[in-house]
Design an enzyme around this catalytic site. Structure first.
Site, short mmCIF file in Angstrom:
data_model
loop_
_atom_site.label_atom_id
_atom_site.label_comp_id
_atom_site.label_asym_id
_atom_site.label_seq_id
_atom_site.Cartn_x
_atom_site.Cartn_y
_atom_site.Cartn_z
N HIS A 8 48.74 47.89 31.56
CA HIS A 8 48.27 46.81 31.45
C HIS A 8 47.23 46.21 29.35
O HIS A 8 46.15 47.52 30.09
CB HIS A 8 47.18 46.63 32.69
CG HIS A 8 46.23 45.13 32.53
ND1 HIS A 8 44.62 45.01 32.31
CD2 HIS A 8 46.54 43.89 32.92
CE1 HIS A 8 44.39 44.13 32.14
NE2 HIS A 8 45.53 43.05 32.83
N ARG A 9 48.22 45.97 29.41
CA ARG A 9 46.70 45.68 27.65
C ARG A 9 47.43 46.34 27.20
O ARG A 9 46.86 47.15 25.98
CB ARG A 9 45.69 45.22 27.54
CG ARG A 9 45.74 43.51 28.38
CD ARG A 9 43.78 43.66 28.37
NE ARG A 9 44.10 42.37 29.55
CZ ARG A 9 42.63 42.24 29.87
NH1 ARG A 9 41.50 43.02 29.07
NH2 ARG A 9 42.17 41.39 30.73
N GLU A 20 51.93 44.95 29.92
CA GLU A 20 51.87 43.62 29.76
C GLU A 20 50.93 43.36 29.16
O GLU A 20 50.06 44.68 28.37
CB GLU A 20 50.83 43.69 31.06
CG GLU A 20 50.61 42.13 31.44
CD GLU A 20 49.13 41.73 30.88
OE1 GLU A 20 48.71 40.44 30.78
OE2 GLU A 20 48.45 42.60 30.60
N ASP A 31 49.31 40.08 26.59
CA ASP A 31 48.90 38.42 25.92
C ASP A 31 49.31 38.21 25.00
O ASP A 31 48.67 38.14 24.12
CB ASP A 31 47.29 38.59 26.29
CG ASP A 31 47.04 38.98 27.68
OD1 ASP A 31 46.37 38.85 28.44
OD2 ASP A 31 46.46 40.42 27.41
N HIS A 45 43.48 39.38 24.38
CA HIS A 45 43.51 38.74 25.80
C HIS A 45 42.04 38.09 25.20
O HIS A 45 42.97 36.52 26.29
CB HIS A 45 43.20 39.94 26.36
CG HIS A 45 43.08 39.43 27.86
ND1 HIS A 45 41.45 37.93 28.68
CD2 HIS A 45 43.34 38.87 28.98
CE1 HIS A 45 41.25 38.37 29.29
NE2 HIS A 45 42.80 38.19 30.52
N GLU A 90 52.28 37.56 28.83
CA GLU A 90 51.11 36.49 29.14
C GLU A 90 50.76 35.24 28.68
O GLU A 90 50.34 35.72 26.86
CB GLU A 90 50.19 37.07 29.92
CG GLU A 90 49.00 35.95 30.56
CD GLU A 90 47.62 36.05 31.30
OE1 GLU A 90 46.84 35.69 31.17
OE2 GLU A 90 47.94 37.41 31.78
N LYS A 124 49.01 32.65 27.61
CA LYS A 124 47.62 32.02 27.05
C LYS A 124 47.49 30.63 27.27
O LYS A 124 46.17 30.17 26.13
CB LYS A 124 46.89 33.49 26.52
CG LYS A 124 47.05 34.73 26.82
CD LYS A 124 46.22 35.36 27.72
CE LYS A 124 44.83 35.06 28.32
NZ LYS A 124 44.19 35.35 29.70
N ASP A 183 45.16 49.61 33.55
CA ASP A 183 44.85 50.14 32.70
C ASP A 183 44.83 51.97 32.71
O ASP A 183 44.77 52.42 31.33
CB ASP A 183 43.51 49.60 32.40
CG ASP A 183 42.54 48.59 32.59
OD1 ASP A 183 43.43 47.76 32.23
OD2 ASP A 183 41.18 48.38 33.04
#
Length: 234
Positions: A6-7, A33, A35, A48, A108, A110, A228
């Site tokens: 995640h990120r 993942e 953003d 993000h 993603e 945004k 994370d």
């Protein structure tokens, strides 16, 4: 159950930076993942929040800053002096980092706060240029942009993001249409999660950093988790 960073490895590196993504690239995990926002001059940048305040030494909205202004910010020192000098990456840099790997790339969009006209087309142009169509998922809380992608780019997988417990979510996904659900992890343990699985819809849950929750999600058949700390769940 698949594992997405995640990120990037955002629990141990500054989120959405090349350092976090390089660390994730070295792990035997399934995907990452990230953003994407648009800068004032129309560049695709990986961060993000709508504001740069939390993860950089700057202040202001991403949309109001040029790519040069964004790139001048320190996006690492907030997490530790050893990360000083990390920058907000361009989407092209992150995709290039993973161009020769096996990882699925969950981008993603945004645009759920600011609409960013044309961003989806720019993202798709870059994905096609880099020939990554088979490894990309476009997700968003902006379900309008998911509908646009479904119509204009039906060859790309999309995923509908939600924080809420939805009623008859499988039918809602058909209306977009979107073939996958990315859900806040407690909702996957509710009736909604069971309905999605019964309908054969892939369910990926965010953000899972506790092993107890991960085991519960695996028991109910969740297809993947976003975490994370991907190294903890390998």
């Amino acid at each position: 159950m698949k594992i997405f960073a995640h990120r990037g490895c955002s629990g141990t590196y500054p989120e959405n930076t090349l350092a976090a993504f390089r660390a994730a690239r070295e792990l035997p995990i399934d995907g990452i993942e990230l953003d994407v926002h648009l800068s004032k001059d129309g560049e695709l940048v990986v961060i993000h929040d709508e504001l740069v305040d939390r993860t950089t030494d700057g202040k202001g909205f991403v949309k109001d800053m040029t790519s040069d202004q964004l790139r001048a910010l320190d996006a690492g020192s907030w997490m530790g002096e050893e990360f000083a000098g990390e920058r907000i990456p361009f989407l092209s840099e992150v995709l290039e980092l993973f161009s020769g790997t096996h990882h699925v790339l969950n981008i993603e969009l945004k645009s759920d706060i600011f609409p960013y006209p044309g961003m989806a087309d720019q993202v798709m142009k870059l994905i096609r240029f880099m020939e990554l169509e088979d490894r990309v998922i476009l997700s968003s809380f902006d379900h309008e942009v998911l509908r646009y992608v479904a119509v204009e780019y039906p060859d790309i997988e999309t995923a509908c993001l939600t924080m809420e417990v939805m009623i008859d979510f499988p039918n809602y996904l058909k209306q977009i249409p979107s073939p996958a659900a990315h859900v806040f992890f407690p909702t996957a343990l509710r009736r909604m999660g069971h309905e999605l699985k019964a309908a054969g819809i892939p369910v990926r849950a965010f953000t899972v950093n506790d092993e107890t929750y991960a085991r519960l999600l695996e028991e109910v058949g969740v297809d993947a988790i976003f975490t994370d700390f991907p190294e903890k769940f390998i």
